[in-house]
Design a protein around this motif. Structure first.
Motif, short mmCIF file in Angstrom:
data_model
loop_
_atom_site.label_atom_id
_atom_site.label_comp_id
_atom_site.label_asym_id
_atom_site.label_seq_id
_atom_site.Cartn_x
_atom_site.Cartn_y
_atom_site.Cartn_z
N GLU A 27 0.82 -1.22 0.00
CA GLU A 27 0.00 0.00 0.00
C GLU A 27 0.86 1.27 0.00
O GLU A 27 0.58 2.22 -0.74
CB GLU A 27 -0.92 -0.01 1.22
N LYS A 28 1.92 1.27 0.80
CA LYS A 28 2.80 2.43 0.87
C LYS A 28 3.55 2.61 -0.45
O LYS A 28 3.70 3.74 -0.95
CB LYS A 28 3.78 2.27 2.03
N GLY A 29 4.02 1.50 -1.03
CA GLY A 29 4.73 1.56 -2.29
C GLY A 29 3.85 2.06 -3.42
O GLY A 29 4.28 2.83 -4.28
N LEU A 30 2.60 1.61 -3.40
CA LEU A 30 1.65 2.05 -4.42
C LEU A 30 1.44 3.56 -4.33
O LEU A 30 1.41 4.26 -5.35
CB LEU A 30 0.32 1.32 -4.25
N LYS A 31 1.30 4.06 -3.12
CA LYS A 31 1.10 5.50 -2.93
C LYS A 31 2.29 6.29 -3.47
O LYS A 31 2.12 7.33 -4.13
CB LYS A 31 0.89 5.79 -1.45
N THR A 32 3.50 5.79 -3.21
CA THR A 32 4.71 6.46 -3.69
C THR A 32 4.78 6.42 -5.22
O THR A 32 5.12 7.42 -5.87
CB THR A 32 5.96 5.81 -3.09
N ALA A 33 4.48 5.24 -5.80
CA ALA A 33 4.51 5.10 -7.26
C ALA A 33 3.51 6.04 -7.93
O ALA A 33 3.80 6.66 -8.95
CB ALA A 33 4.24 3.66 -7.66
N LEU A 34 2.33 6.15 -7.35
CA LEU A 34 1.30 7.03 -7.92
C LEU A 34 1.71 8.49 -7.79
O LEU A 34 1.42 9.31 -8.68
CB LEU A 34 -0.04 6.78 -7.24
N SER A 35 2.39 8.84 -6.72
CA SER A 35 2.90 10.19 -6.57
C SER A 35 3.89 10.51 -7.68
O SER A 35 3.88 11.61 -8.25
CB SER A 35 3.56 10.35 -5.20
N PHE A 36 4.74 9.52 -8.02
CA PHE A 36 5.71 9.71 -9.10
C PHE A 36 5.00 9.87 -10.45
O PHE A 36 5.35 10.76 -11.23
CB PHE A 36 6.68 8.53 -9.14
N THR A 37 4.02 9.03 -10.73
CA THR A 37 3.33 9.14 -12.02
C THR A 37 2.59 10.47 -12.15
O THR A 37 2.51 11.04 -13.24
CB THR A 37 2.34 7.97 -12.24
N GLU A 38 2.08 10.97 -11.04
CA GLU A 38 1.42 12.28 -11.07
C GLU A 38 2.42 13.38 -11.43
O GLU A 38 2.11 14.30 -12.20
CB GLU A 38 0.76 12.57 -9.72
#
Length: 228
Positions: free
Chosen positions: A203-214
């Motif tokens: 869950e934490k990794g997903l949040k970080t990855a989505l922050s990067f894609t944004e």
């Protein structure tokens, strides 16, 4: 019109040592569509057929490829200049690309190329690399790897391009990957408990990855507004 037709940042994906473009695609399929669907990923095979046994034999089918060769102590490199020319030729013919994504040997390359491009040592015929995604990478000229002549100054100044680094707690490149993070300004980092692999995102990794894609999406939109 450009901002409407180019919504996704386009990444050239460089696979690990003695694997392949197809294998990296399968490894990345462990990531959720919520992340992958925001990226335009193009996978490229390395220029050289595997010159030895692959660690993925029995898990993934051949053929296997490598980007360049190296001595046992990672201090001498062979066919590195040819590798760079091969990647650049592909980018000229099939680009433009906004970023690079790499795993293992492909990650080491992907991490060094923005700095090499900045110094005029590589990718001189293609647009500036704006983003990098580094999976189990390391730094040329760092604690584990020597530097090919063309990459000696790749990290001589902090790299300003947005970067996402994925580091495994049990990865033999954990220390090298952690050192590499420090070469980038404002890097985003995902940690996972696995070894030298493309791990699923928690869950934490997903949040970080989505922050990067944004971040990548915002910069792409700004770039195309400015040139349109």
């Amino acid at each position: 019109m450009e901002t409407q037709t180019r919504k996704k940042p386009r990444f050239l994906c460089l696979h690990g040592f003695r694997t392949s473009a197809e294998i990296l695609g399968k490894q990345l399929s462990r990531w959720p569509e919520a992340v992958l669907g925001k990226l335009d990923l193009v996978f490229l095979d390395g220029p050289y057929y595997s010159r030895g046994k692959s660690d993925v034999e029995g898990f993934f089918d051949p053929p296997y490829y490598e980007w360049f060769q190296f001595s046992q102590d990672f201090q001498e490199y062979y066919n590195f200049e040819e590798c760079l020319a091969y990647i650049e030729d592909y980018m000229v013919k099939h680009g433009p690309f906004d970023g690079l994504l790499g795993f293992s040997q492909g990650a080491i390359l992907s991490a060094a190329l923005p700095g090499m491009q900045l110094k005029g040592m590589a990718l001189t015929r293609v647009p500036k690399i704006k983003f990098v995604i580094i999976l189990s990478g390391g730094k040329f000229g760092g604690i584990k790897f020597g530097a090919p002549k063309l990459a000696i100054n790749a990290f001589s100044s902090p790299l300003k391009c947005p970067s996402l680094h994925v580091i495994g707690e049990a990865d033999f490149l954990k220390e090298a990957g952690t050192e590499l993070v420090e070469a980038f300004e404002e890097p985003l980092v995902i940690h996972h408990p696995k070894g030298h692999t493309v791990a699923r995102l928690d869950e934490k990794g997903l949040k970080t990855a989505l922050s990067f894609t944004e971040t990548t999406e915002r910069q792409i939109v700004v770039s195309y507004v400015l040139i349109s």
